[in-house]
Design a protein around this motif. Structure first.
Motif, mmCIF file in Angstrom:
data_model
loop_
_atom_site.group_PDB
_atom_site.id
_atom_site.type_symbol
_atom_site.label_atom_id
_atom_site.label_comp_id
_atom_site.label_asym_id
_atom_site.label_seq_id
_atom_site.Cartn_x
_atom_site.Cartn_y
_atom_site.Cartn_z
ATOM 1 N N ILE A 258 96.818 -37.491 15.495
ATOM 2 C CA ILE A 258 96.604 -36.859 14.190
ATOM 3 C C ILE A 258 97.053 -35.403 14.220
ATOM 4 O O ILE A 258 96.813 -34.681 15.195
ATOM 5 C CB ILE A 258 95.121 -36.968 13.754
ATOM 6 C CG1 ILE A 258 94.940 -36.461 12.323
ATOM 7 C CG2 ILE A 258 94.197 -36.271 14.737
ATOM 8 C CD1 ILE A 258 93.582 -36.791 11.726
ATOM 9 N N THR A 259 97.725 -34.996 13.143
ATOM 10 C CA THR A 259 98.137 -33.604 12.951
ATOM 11 C C THR A 259 97.712 -33.192 11.553
ATOM 12 O O THR A 259 98.185 -33.769 10.565
ATOM 13 C CB THR A 259 99.662 -33.446 13.079
ATOM 14 O OG1 THR A 259 100.102 -34.000 14.311
ATOM 15 C CG2 THR A 259 100.058 -31.970 13.002
ATOM 16 N N HIS A 260 96.823 -32.214 11.452
ATOM 17 C CA HIS A 260 96.369 -31.778 10.128
ATOM 18 C C HIS A 260 97.447 -30.922 9.486
ATOM 19 O O HIS A 260 98.130 -30.137 10.148
ATOM 20 C CB HIS A 260 95.071 -30.977 10.234
ATOM 21 C CG HIS A 260 94.255 -31.018 8.985
ATOM 22 N ND1 HIS A 260 94.513 -30.210 7.910
ATOM 23 C CD2 HIS A 260 93.195 -31.784 8.633
ATOM 24 C CE1 HIS A 260 93.645 -30.463 6.949
ATOM 25 N NE2 HIS A 260 92.836 -31.428 7.357
ATOM 26 N N TYR A 261 97.616 -31.099 8.158
ATOM 27 C CA TYR A 261 98.645 -30.337 7.461
ATOM 28 C C TYR A 261 98.283 -28.862 7.323
ATOM 29 O O TYR A 261 99.161 -28.019 7.158
ATOM 30 C CB TYR A 261 98.900 -30.943 6.080
ATOM 31 C CG TYR A 261 99.733 -32.196 6.116
ATOM 32 C CD1 TYR A 261 100.964 -32.204 6.753
ATOM 33 C CD2 TYR A 261 99.300 -33.375 5.518
ATOM 34 C CE1 TYR A 261 101.747 -33.338 6.797
ATOM 35 C CE2 TYR A 261 100.073 -34.522 5.551
ATOM 36 C CZ TYR A 261 101.301 -34.498 6.197
ATOM 37 O OH TYR A 261 102.066 -35.633 6.242
ATOM 38 N N ASN A 262 97.005 -28.542 7.361
ATOM 39 C CA ASN A 262 96.611 -27.138 7.319
ATOM 40 C C ASN A 262 96.868 -26.513 8.690
ATOM 41 O O ASN A 262 96.355 -27.005 9.699
ATOM 42 C CB ASN A 262 95.122 -27.020 6.964
ATOM 43 C CG ASN A 262 94.718 -25.589 6.656
ATOM 44 O OD1 ASN A 262 95.243 -24.635 7.226
ATOM 45 N ND2 ASN A 262 93.772 -25.426 5.749
ATOM 46 N N PRO A 263 97.650 -25.450 8.782
ATOM 47 C CA PRO A 263 97.944 -24.836 10.082
ATOM 48 C C PRO A 263 96.694 -24.386 10.830
ATOM 49 O O PRO A 263 96.724 -24.244 12.058
ATOM 50 C CB PRO A 263 98.833 -23.636 9.716
ATOM 51 C CG PRO A 263 99.403 -23.965 8.379
ATOM 52 C CD PRO A 263 98.356 -24.768 7.669
ATOM 53 N N LYS A 264 95.600 -24.165 10.111
ATOM 54 C CA LYS A 264 94.347 -23.750 10.743
ATOM 55 C C LYS A 264 93.485 -24.938 11.149
ATOM 56 O O LYS A 264 92.391 -24.746 11.688
ATOM 57 C CB LYS A 264 93.558 -22.852 9.787
ATOM 58 C CG LYS A 264 94.274 -21.558 9.420
ATOM 59 C CD LYS A 264 93.449 -20.725 8.452
ATOM 60 C CE LYS A 264 94.166 -19.447 8.063
ATOM 61 N NZ LYS A 264 93.384 -18.618 7.099
ATOM 62 N N GLY A 265 93.960 -26.146 10.891
ATOM 63 C CA GLY A 265 93.151 -27.327 11.157
ATOM 64 C C GLY A 265 92.302 -27.674 9.945
ATOM 65 O O GLY A 265 92.249 -26.927 8.960
ATOM 66 N N GLY A 266 91.641 -28.824 10.013
ATOM 67 C CA GLY A 266 90.819 -29.238 8.887
ATOM 68 C C GLY A 266 90.040 -30.501 9.195
ATOM 69 O O GLY A 266 90.071 -31.023 10.314
ATOM 70 N N SER A 267 89.354 -31.002 8.191
ATOM 71 C CA SER A 267 88.422 -32.111 8.392
ATOM 72 C C SER A 267 89.109 -33.463 8.279
ATOM 73 O O SER A 267 90.189 -33.604 7.696
ATOM 74 C CB SER A 267 87.297 -32.022 7.365
ATOM 75 O OG SER A 267 87.811 -32.153 6.052
ATOM 76 N N ALA A 268 88.450 -34.464 8.835
ATOM 77 C CA ALA A 268 88.863 -35.864 8.713
ATOM 78 C C ALA A 268 87.603 -36.710 8.746
ATOM 79 O O ALA A 268 86.599 -36.337 9.366
ATOM 80 C CB ALA A 268 89.803 -36.267 9.840
#
Length: 353
Positions: A258-268
């Motif tokens: 998984i790679t979050h689209y937000n460069p700062k990371g995010g929830s799933a």
């Protein structure tokens, strides 16, 4: 074939209306909140063989979140009566950095009043499953000036009703038309299929190349095969790209990158059916137990929420399947019998001595 029924977890697209700035020029960029969409209306229109006027354009998503976009066009008929037409983009969901074309077809006597505009934008909390590879050239092919290529299912689940879409251009980069390919009804893991998209005959002679090629799948992927004829149902919500999603029998896990689209990371978040009262579900990230996750259950559903740090990560959701207790009972019984036999032999040994 066995299906693990789970009526309570029918897969849903989570939609929320959001205020997106729309920049109507070809050089638009994201705003400070990374949530701009770019509208590129074509100055070109054409009348097809049915006598309908075709008005086309492209919408690009410069934001972080996947979106669903509805376009609108004000029109008037021959009597001067005004109305508004609505059309969806050729792609149901547009992900970060991607675009999709649209097309309005106006009946005889109907004229456009102004340009198409964005009527509605909804955020879609649906991961992008990196399971389909398109292989094609952007240049128009043959006398029919078509877009043609192959699609391959590189994932672990069947894909249904796959359609490729694209925008059509002349050698001056003018947007001429918007096209969809033939529908591929079923693409099994590892299978490859040919697709072809043809421009309208009215513009065929001008077609030079294609852009904004993407694909649409009939429904979000919501089950994983277990390799023994069974399936695991799940509901996955995240603004992220997900690849190599599979069921791993050795660890009883749903595993994926998984790679979050937000460069700062995010929830799933993932929901799976709760199959036993004492079901134990754990989250592993990059091969280690992950303390950035919470797991809750209500007797029917297991809710797994976790934070995705920046970058690409390997995740395992362990304990997802209804693992029968019989093998463990047999193992326990065998251990007990072995202990009794050993004790009896030891006692006999003492008596002999």
């Amino acid at each position: 074939m066995r299906l693990m029924a789970w009526a309570a977890l029918a897969t849903l697209l989570v939609l929320s209306t959001i205020a997106y700035p729309v920049v109507a020029n070809a050089n638009a960029a994201s705003d400070d909140n990374n949530n701009t969409i770019e509208l590129k209306n074509s100055n070109y229109s054409f009348v097809d063989a049915q006598g309908m006027t075709n008005v086309v354009g492209i919408v690009n998503n410069h934001g972080v979140a996947p979106i669903s976009v509805t376009m609108a066009l004000n029109v008037s008929d021959s009597s001067g009566r005004a109305s508004t037409l609505h059309e969806n983009l050729y792609g149901k969901v547009i992900y970060h950095g991607e675009g999709a074309p649209f097309k309005f077809r106006l009946g005889e006597g109907v004229k456009a009043v102004g340009k198409p505009y964005v009527a509605d934008v909804k955020q879609v909390d649906q991961p992008f499953y990196d399971t389909l590879v398109l292989n094609y050239t952007n240049m128009a092919v043959g006398d029919e000036r078509v877009l043609t290529g192959t699609m391959k299912n590189t994932g672990n689940t069947e894909l249904r009703n796959v359609v490729v879409y694209a925008s059509v251009h002349d050698e001056n980069m003018t947007d001429l038309d918007s096209v969809r390919s033939n529908v591929v009804p079923l693409l099994r893991p590892g299978e490859q299929a040919v697709f072809t998209a043809s421009p309208d005959p009215a513009v065929k002679a001008k077609v030079y190349y294609y852009s904004c090629a993407g694909f649409d799948i009939n429904a979000p992927i919501s089950t994983l095969p277990t390799g023994d004829g069974g399936f695991i149902a799940y509901d996955f919500a995240s603004i992220a790209k997900v690849g190599s999603m599979r069921y791993d029998n050795a660890t009883d896990s749903i595993a994926f990158d998984i790679t979050h689209y937000n460069p700062k990371g995010g929830s799933a978040s993932i929901k799976i059916p709760q199959l036993t009262q004492n079901q134990t579900v754990a989250v592993m990230m990059d091969g280690k137990p992950y303390d950035g996750a919470t797991v809750k259950a209500d007797g029917k559903t297991v809710y797994i929420d976790f934070f995705v740090p920046p970058g690409t990560h390997a995740v395992q959701i362990q304990g997802v399947r209804n693992m029968p207790e019989f093998p463990f009972a047999v193992l326990g019984l065998a251990t007990l019998v072995a202990a009794v036999i050993a004790a009896s032999r030891l006692k006999a040994a003492f008596k002999i001595s």
